[in-house]
Design an enzyme around this catalytic site. Sequence first.
Site, short mmCIF file in Angstrom:
data_model
loop_
_atom_site.label_atom_id
_atom_site.label_comp_id
_atom_site.label_asym_id
_atom_site.label_seq_id
_atom_site.Cartn_x
_atom_site.Cartn_y
_atom_site.Cartn_z
N GLU A 132 22.91 56.01 31.31
CA GLU A 132 23.38 54.61 32.25
C GLU A 132 24.67 54.34 31.76
OE1 GLU A 132 21.92 52.98 34.18
OE2 GLU A 132 19.84 53.47 34.24
N SER A 133 25.18 54.22 30.51
CA SER A 133 26.35 53.46 30.19
C SER A 133 27.34 54.65 29.25
CB SER A 133 26.12 52.04 29.57
OG SER A 133 25.57 52.51 28.38
#
Length: 224
Positions: A102-103
């Site tokens: 995700e990040s």
Amino acid sequence: MTNRLLLTIVLLLATSPVLALGPLPTDDFLADAVRPGLGATLSFDALPEPPPAPESRGDAVPAVKTPAYNRQQAALFNKLINQVAREHKLDPQLLHAIVTVESGYNPVATSPKGAQGLMQLMPDTAARFGVRNPVDPLQSLRGGARYLRFLQGHFKQDMTLVIAAYNAGEGAVGKYRNTIPPYRETREYVAKVLASYESRAGQPLVPSRQPRFQLILPPPLFPL
């Protein structure tokens, strides 16, 4: 007398019931037995139709490379991720895998669609799970963990669907009859999370499914 006798014989032969039935059967006395309605027990036409094969779940995922991540950056959040995993009874390696994809462990990451933080929560999802500041690492992890727990219950621990729903939403998974939606982004996302998890845990998150087929044999022609 001779002509009259011959005429009588011809008339008798023409009206004979044996000849009126046509030619006698050939030596192949089962020739008619394989026609529908005749000799059903000897006809493959009379065998029951096999049941239809079960529908594919359509949840094949593409082959992907294991996502890379900055180990030093990941180490900064290791204790926090373990803490949140314990609080919500989650596998910490699952949280790590999702944060990786995700990040990349960037707590202030923001996607073009508006997702924010370590767990990349959309504004609606953040509000839904009580996250006021999605770029706060602890709030982001807790909000994402709550969402994962909800999805696990919703999809009865089917982790492939849980991961797909985390990316596309549970509504999209339900729309496609509880299969991975046919979105390239979602299928690649699932593949990346699974690959990241396996590289960390040393074992797959989702056991390989057995082939979905059933061997159907026709009944014996002559029962024992």
